[in-house]
Scaffold this motif. Structure first.
Motif, PDB file in Angstrom:
ATOM      1  N   ASN A   1       5.224   6.505   1.266  1.00 15.08           N
ATOM      2  CA  ASN A   1       5.991   6.416   0.024  1.00 15.08           C
ATOM      3  C   ASN A   1       5.521   7.414  -1.022  1.00 15.08           C
ATOM      4  OD1 ASN A   1       8.131   4.667   0.230  1.00 15.08           O
ATOM      5  ND2 ASN A   1       6.977   2.848  -0.308  1.00 15.08           N
ATOM      6  N   SER A   2       4.255   7.767  -0.988  1.00 15.05           N
ATOM      7  CA  SER A   2       3.724   8.688  -1.990  1.00 15.05           C
ATOM      8  C   SER A   2       4.228  10.108  -1.806  1.00 15.05           C
ATOM      9  CB  SER A   2       2.190   8.676  -1.958  1.00 15.05           C
ATOM     10  OG  SER A   2       1.710   9.188  -0.719  1.00 15.05           O
ATOM     11  N   ILE A   3       4.781  10.442  -0.639  1.00 16.77           N
ATOM     12  CA  ILE A   3       5.294  11.797  -0.416  1.00 16.77           C
ATOM     13  C   ILE A   3       6.815  11.846  -0.550  1.00 16.77           C
ATOM     14  CG2 ILE A   3       3.359  12.363   1.109  1.00 16.77           C
ATOM     15  CD1 ILE A   3       5.307  12.127   3.471  1.00 16.77           C
ATOM     16  N   ALA A   4       7.406  10.844  -1.194  1.00 15.52           N
ATOM     17  CA  ALA A   4       8.856  10.862  -1.392  1.00 15.52           C
ATOM     18  C   ALA A   4       9.263  12.073  -2.233  1.00 15.52           C
ATOM     19  CB  ALA A   4       9.317   9.570  -2.059  1.00 15.52           C
ATOM     20  N   GLY A   5       8.487  12.389  -3.248  1.00 17.42           N
ATOM     21  CA  GLY A   5       8.778  13.574  -4.055  1.00 17.42           C
ATOM     22  C   GLY A   5       8.638  14.852  -3.255  1.00 17.42           C
ATOM     23  N   VAL A   6       7.652  14.886  -2.369  1.00 19.44           N
ATOM     24  CA  VAL A   6       7.473  16.054  -1.506  1.00 19.44           C
ATOM     25  C   VAL A   6       8.676  16.210  -0.574  1.00 19.44           C
ATOM     26  CG1 VAL A   6       5.992  17.075   0.265  1.00 19.44           C
ATOM     27  CG2 VAL A   6       4.968  15.838  -1.633  1.00 19.44           C
TER      28      VAL A   6
ATOM     29  N   SER B   1       6.434  20.881   3.167  1.00 17.14           N
ATOM     30  CA  SER B   1       6.927  19.521   2.923  1.00 17.14           C
ATOM     31  C   SER B   1       7.196  18.793   4.230  1.00 17.14           C
ATOM     32  CB  SER B   1       8.199  19.584   2.079  1.00 17.14           C
ATOM     33  OG  SER B   1       7.972  20.271   0.860  1.00 17.14           O
ATOM     34  N   SER B   2       7.835  19.465   5.179  1.00 18.31           N
ATOM     35  CA  SER B   2       8.137  18.826   6.464  1.00 18.31           C
ATOM     36  C   SER B   2       6.868  18.514   7.244  1.00 18.31           C
ATOM     37  CB  SER B   2       9.055  19.731   7.295  1.00 18.31           C
ATOM     38  OG  SER B   2      10.265  19.987   6.618  1.00 18.31           O
ATOM     39  N   PHE B   3       5.848  19.343   7.078  1.00 21.20           N
ATOM     40  CA  PHE B   3       4.575  19.107   7.763  1.00 21.20           C
ATOM     41  C   PHE B   3       4.020  17.728   7.413  1.00 21.20           C
ATOM     42  CE2 PHE B   3       0.059  19.283   8.494  1.00 21.20           C
ATOM     43  CZ  PHE B   3      -0.102  20.084   9.606  1.00 21.20           C
ATOM     44  N   GLN B   4       4.183  17.321   6.157  1.00 22.71           N
ATOM     45  CA  GLN B   4       3.589  16.058   5.705  1.00 22.71           C
ATOM     46  C   GLN B   4       4.233  14.857   6.380  1.00 22.71           C
ATOM     47  OE1 GLN B   4       0.905  16.628   3.980  1.00 22.71           O
ATOM     48  NE2 GLN B   4       1.532  18.790   4.033  1.00 22.71           N
ATOM     49  N   ILE B   5       5.555  14.845   6.465  1.00 19.24           N
ATOM     50  CA  ILE B   5       6.220  13.671   7.016  1.00 19.24           C
ATOM     51  C   ILE B   5       6.065  13.611   8.534  1.00 19.24           C
ATOM     52  CG2 ILE B   5       8.485  14.815   7.226  1.00 19.24           C
ATOM     53  CD1 ILE B   5       9.700  12.106   6.393  1.00 19.24           C
ATOM     54  N   TYR B   6       5.976  14.764   9.208  1.00 20.58           N
ATOM     55  CA  TYR B   6       5.786  14.743  10.655  1.00 20.58           C
ATOM     56  C   TYR B   6       4.336  14.483  11.034  1.00 20.58           C
ATOM     57  CZ  TYR B   6      10.452  15.881  12.181  1.00 20.58           C
ATOM     58  OH  TYR B   6      11.792  15.810  12.462  1.00 20.58           O
TER      59      TYR B   6
END
Length: 527
Positions: free
Chosen positions: A250-255, A402-407
């Motif tokens: 949830n903390s990377i929603a902005g990212v 940004s995509s790196f974080q969610i994957y």
């Protein structure tokens, strides 16, 4: 003394009890923070004080007091089973994916859009060079509709109202359907390979684009010595590791929002600029065919794998939905599906013009290594402003970060779960930093070793295809049990079996293409 005895033995006449309001209903402690109660908290005003009845008074009603709140129905009822959806594993509060459960439809849209669109769309025109116009568009349309259907299945299967379980991770729902051993054999490798392989590809894209951005900004007359490709990969990996210290999903929603905006921007700019300019002289749209029948077959299958690789992200759907609160009245599948529909509407509006417009502008001259991005820089640098070229490069870099974080988040969750299961406590902040840095720089090492994205795109697509197109169909049959020989029964069995056959074929084609072009690749020498 006798008087005292007589006084104590005299029965006490109870005083008339004053009429008092009904005592407030109090929920058990386990329900205080339940999402089903958070929307209408049971509060009692301070000025209402229930009257006390003397201990020796005779109750008017012999019926024992029921301490179960009225909103809880008997055990075994559907509502009682649904309330179990709020009973979470205590260890979930320690892990990055389920540490925070205050997500909403907006967060779901940001995450789905960031994970569903990006660099993989730039490789789609490469598949058109082999499939041609008709089969390329057909394959892209069928793949999009197929993966949207299986995404819907996963969203519906996230909550099991019969057992009261929320499947917060893809491997959990596979274990519940196929058993723990089969789930590890069938799902663990594709899921981890999909996360790690995507992060490797993002490192390759981010590092190589950083070099192009520096050259574009510096100009042709620049005398400053640039970094080597390996050093640019290391710069990107360091930035990704630094950004990965955000605690949970949830903390990377902005990212994810930033990644979504940048992806839509650079996809739109690239296909619009390519279409508005004159087509290259001497381009051809005739499908490329190898000299042998075997070569032609595997090239077609590898192209289908590239199309499948463009629609990755199903391994994150359950994880994204797990960040939302859920109750019997407000199940998480409603906002999740709303956000997913919005995200994939935008995705369709980006990838179809990108694939069709890119192939129209460059035809067979699209490089296999890099796809539309390499063609854009190779053929449009001379007639496009330096600002546009630099802006596109910057947008690609930001989107890759940004995509790196969610994957990478499922891998962070898996690494931390190993510690929490053994130690029965959450990871310390310094251990979390070490684990995420270890993963980030391990991905950097693999990015340096792999020669190009186009060479592994078909293989990655084949390995990840069951996770996207096949397994959700079988899990729907197992959990929802549709009527035998019904439309849903035939549809899911057919899609699941076809998906498995395609997966095996695409993996074989990916391995064959890599083996045939092995002499052209330069391992551990990134460009």
């Amino acid at each position: 003394m006798g008087e005292v005895v007589d006084a104590n033995s005299t029965p006490v006449t109870p005083r008339p009890a004053s009429v008092a309001p009904a005592p407030p209903i109090s929920a058990p402690p386990s329900q205080f923070h339940s999402p089903s109660l958070s929307r209408s908290p049971l509060l009692t005003p301070d000025h209402i004080v229930p009257s006390k009845t003397p201990k020796n008074s005779t109750p008017r009603n012999a019926t024992p007091r029921i301490r179960t709140p009225r909103f809880i129905t008997p055990i075994g009822s559907p509502i009682r089973r649904a309330l179990k959806l709020t009973r979470l594993d205590p260890e979930d509060a320690w892990l990055p994916i389920t540490e925070s459960r205050n997500g909403n439809a907006w967060y779901a849209a940001f995450h789905c859009l960031c994970s569903g669109i990006g660099f993989q769309a730039l490789v789609l025109p490469v598949a058109f060079t082999v499939l041609g116009w008709a089969w390329g568009i057909i394959a892209l349309t069928v793949a999009f509709a197929w993966q949207l259907y299986t995404l819907y299945l996963l969203v519906q299967l996230h909550e099991n109202t019969e057992t009261g379980v929320r499947y917060s991770r893809y491997l959990q729902i596979m274990s519940a359907n196929f058993g723990e051993k089969k789930a590890k054999w069938l799902g663990l490798f594709p899921i981890l390979y999909l996360s790690i392989g995507t992060c490797v590809a993002l490192n390759i894209i981010g590092g190589s684009t950083s070099k192009l951005f520096f050259q574009t900004v510096c100009g042709q007359s620049c005398t400053v010595k640039t970094l080597t490709p390996v050093e640019w990969y290391l710069v990107f990996a360091s930035a990704a590791v630094l950004l990965s210290q955000l605690p949970n999903l949830n903390s990377i929603a902005g990212v994810s929002l930033i990644g979504s905006i940048t992806a839509v921007m650079y996809c739109t700019i690239m296909w619009m600029v390519s279409v508005n300019k004159d087509r290259l002289p001497g381009i051809s749209y005739k499908p490329v065919r190898g000299p042998k029948e075997v070569d032609r077959l595997f090239e077609v299958l590898n192209s289908l794998g590239i199309v499948a690789f463009a629609f990755r992200g199903h391994n994150l759907i359950l994880e994204i939905q797990a960040t939302m609160p859920s109750s019997e009245k407000h199940p998480s599948r409603v906002p999740m599906w709303r956000g997913a529909k919005a995200a994939y509407t935008v995705i369709a509006a980006c990838i179809f013009p990108l694939a069709i417009g890119g192939f129209w502008a460059y035809g067979q001259r699209i490089p296999k290594n890099g796809g539309l991005q390499s063609a854009f820089y190779a053929y449009r640098r001379s007639d496009t402003s330096q600002f546009i070229m630099g802006l596109v490069s910057l947008l690609i870099i930001v989107n890759a970060l940004s995509s790196f974080q969610i994957y990478a988040m499922p891998m962070f969750d898996e690494l931390e779960s190993i510690f929490t299961k053994r130690m029965k406590r959450p990871c310390q902040w310094w251990l979390r930093v070490i684990l995420r840095a270890f993963f980030g720089y391990g991905v950097f090492f693999l990015a340096v070793a792999i020669p190009s994205i186009g060479s592994v795109g078909g293989l990655v697509g084949g390995i990840s295809l069951p996770v996207t197109l096949a397994y959700p169909c079988f899990m729907w049959l197992k959990m929802r049990k549709p009527n035998k020989y019904s439309k849903m029964w035939y549809l899911n069995w057919g899609l699941g079996i076809i998906g498995l056959i395609l997966s095996v074929s695409l993996m074989a084609a990916g391995v064959y293409v890599i083996k045939e072009n092995d002499n052209k690749f330069q391992w551990f020498k990134p460009k």
